[in-house]
Write a protein that holds these residues in place. Sequence first.
Motif, short mmCIF file in Angstrom:
data_model
loop_
_atom_site.label_atom_id
_atom_site.label_comp_id
_atom_site.label_asym_id
_atom_site.label_seq_id
_atom_site.Cartn_x
_atom_site.Cartn_y
_atom_site.Cartn_z
N CYS A 9 10.01 -24.82 8.39
CA CYS A 9 8.90 -25.66 7.82
C CYS A 9 8.96 -26.94 8.79
N GLN A 10 7.74 -27.12 9.22
CA GLN A 10 7.21 -28.14 10.28
C GLN A 10 6.88 -29.39 9.74
N THR A 11 6.75 -29.47 8.34
CA THR A 11 6.25 -30.65 7.96
C THR A 11 7.36 -31.27 6.96
N VAL A 12 8.57 -31.23 7.15
CA VAL A 12 9.67 -31.73 6.66
C VAL A 12 10.43 -32.68 7.61
N PHE A 13 10.29 -34.00 7.64
CA PHE A 13 10.89 -34.97 8.83
C PHE A 13 12.26 -35.21 8.33
N GLY A 14 12.99 -35.15 9.25
CA GLY A 14 14.45 -35.48 9.26
C GLY A 14 15.63 -34.39 8.69
N GLU A 15 14.78 -33.17 8.29
CA GLU A 15 15.68 -32.30 7.65
C GLU A 15 15.16 -30.94 8.19
N THR A 16 16.06 -29.84 7.99
CA THR A 16 15.61 -28.43 8.50
C THR A 16 15.81 -27.65 7.28
N MET A 17 14.44 -26.96 7.04
CA MET A 17 14.51 -25.93 5.96
C MET A 17 13.57 -25.05 6.06
N THR A 18 13.47 -23.93 5.60
CA THR A 18 12.48 -22.63 5.83
C THR A 18 11.17 -23.10 4.84
N GLN A 19 10.32 -21.94 5.12
CA GLN A 19 9.18 -22.38 4.35
C GLN A 19 9.46 -22.20 2.83
N ARG A 20 10.31 -20.89 2.80
CA ARG A 20 10.70 -20.72 1.41
C ARG A 20 11.39 -22.02 0.79
N GLU A 21 12.33 -22.41 1.43
CA GLU A 21 13.00 -23.60 0.72
C GLU A 21 12.02 -24.91 0.33
N ALA A 22 11.18 -25.22 1.34
CA ALA A 22 10.11 -26.06 1.16
C ALA A 22 9.16 -25.88 -0.19
N ALA A 23 8.83 -24.69 -0.09
CA ALA A 23 7.91 -24.31 -1.28
C ALA A 23 8.78 -24.23 -2.56
N GLU A 24 10.04 -23.74 -2.36
CA GLU A 24 10.75 -23.99 -3.94
C GLU A 24 11.03 -25.43 -4.20
N GLU A 25 11.37 -26.22 -3.24
CA GLU A 25 11.39 -27.69 -3.64
C GLU A 25 10.09 -28.37 -4.18
N ALA A 26 9.06 -27.95 -3.62
CA ALA A 26 7.72 -28.46 -4.08
C ALA A 26 7.59 -27.88 -5.44
N VAL A 27 7.59 -26.70 -5.82
CA VAL A 27 7.50 -26.35 -6.99
C VAL A 27 8.52 -26.72 -8.02
N ARG A 28 9.68 -26.90 -7.69
CA ARG A 28 10.43 -27.76 -8.71
C ARG A 28 10.17 -29.28 -9.13
N ILE A 29 9.53 -29.81 -8.14
CA ILE A 29 8.81 -31.11 -8.40
C ILE A 29 7.56 -31.15 -9.06
N ILE A 30 6.69 -30.50 -8.42
CA ILE A 30 5.08 -30.60 -9.00
C ILE A 30 4.66 -29.34 -9.93
N GLY A 31 5.48 -28.34 -9.85
CA GLY A 31 5.07 -27.05 -10.59
C GLY A 31 4.23 -26.17 -9.69
N LEU A 32 3.75 -25.08 -10.17
CA LEU A 32 2.96 -24.00 -9.49
C LEU A 32 1.75 -24.05 -10.30
N ASN A 33 0.55 -24.55 -9.77
CA ASN A 33 -0.66 -24.75 -10.58
C ASN A 33 -1.41 -23.81 -10.03
N GLN A 34 -1.17 -22.60 -10.19
CA GLN A 34 -1.92 -21.35 -9.95
C GLN A 34 -3.25 -21.26 -11.00
N ARG A 35 -4.41 -21.27 -10.25
CA ARG A 35 -5.57 -21.49 -11.02
C ARG A 35 -6.13 -19.91 -11.51
N GLU A 36 -5.92 -18.95 -10.70
CA GLU A 36 -6.31 -17.48 -10.72
C GLU A 36 -5.20 -16.68 -10.02
N GLU A 37 -5.33 -15.40 -10.69
CA GLU A 37 -4.62 -14.50 -9.95
C GLU A 37 -4.93 -14.34 -8.49
#
Length: 73
Positions: free
Chosen positions: A18-46
């Motif tokens: 993930c290139q948008t995490v400053f000062g840390e190294t994480m994969t896109q999966r790790e970044a997405a999981e962290e984001a969902v834990r913090i703000i949830g998954l706001n899926q509007r439709e399938e």
Amino acid sequence: MDFNQAFHAYDTIDGANCQTVFGETMTQREAAEEAVRIIGLNQREEAGKELFAKMPQYYEMFAKRLAILQRLH
């Protein structure tokens, strides 16, 4: 999710670094999981297979990644 690079490493469940995490190294999966834990998954439709009509090879991995995030929510 770092959508700018989202399809550059679409052959693994973790994705690229993930290139948008400053000062840390994480994969896109790790970044997405962290984001969902913090703000949830706001899926509007399938997000159906038809959205991948021009890139059908990416649908299966997308579905796997979405399932991971849905389990966290």
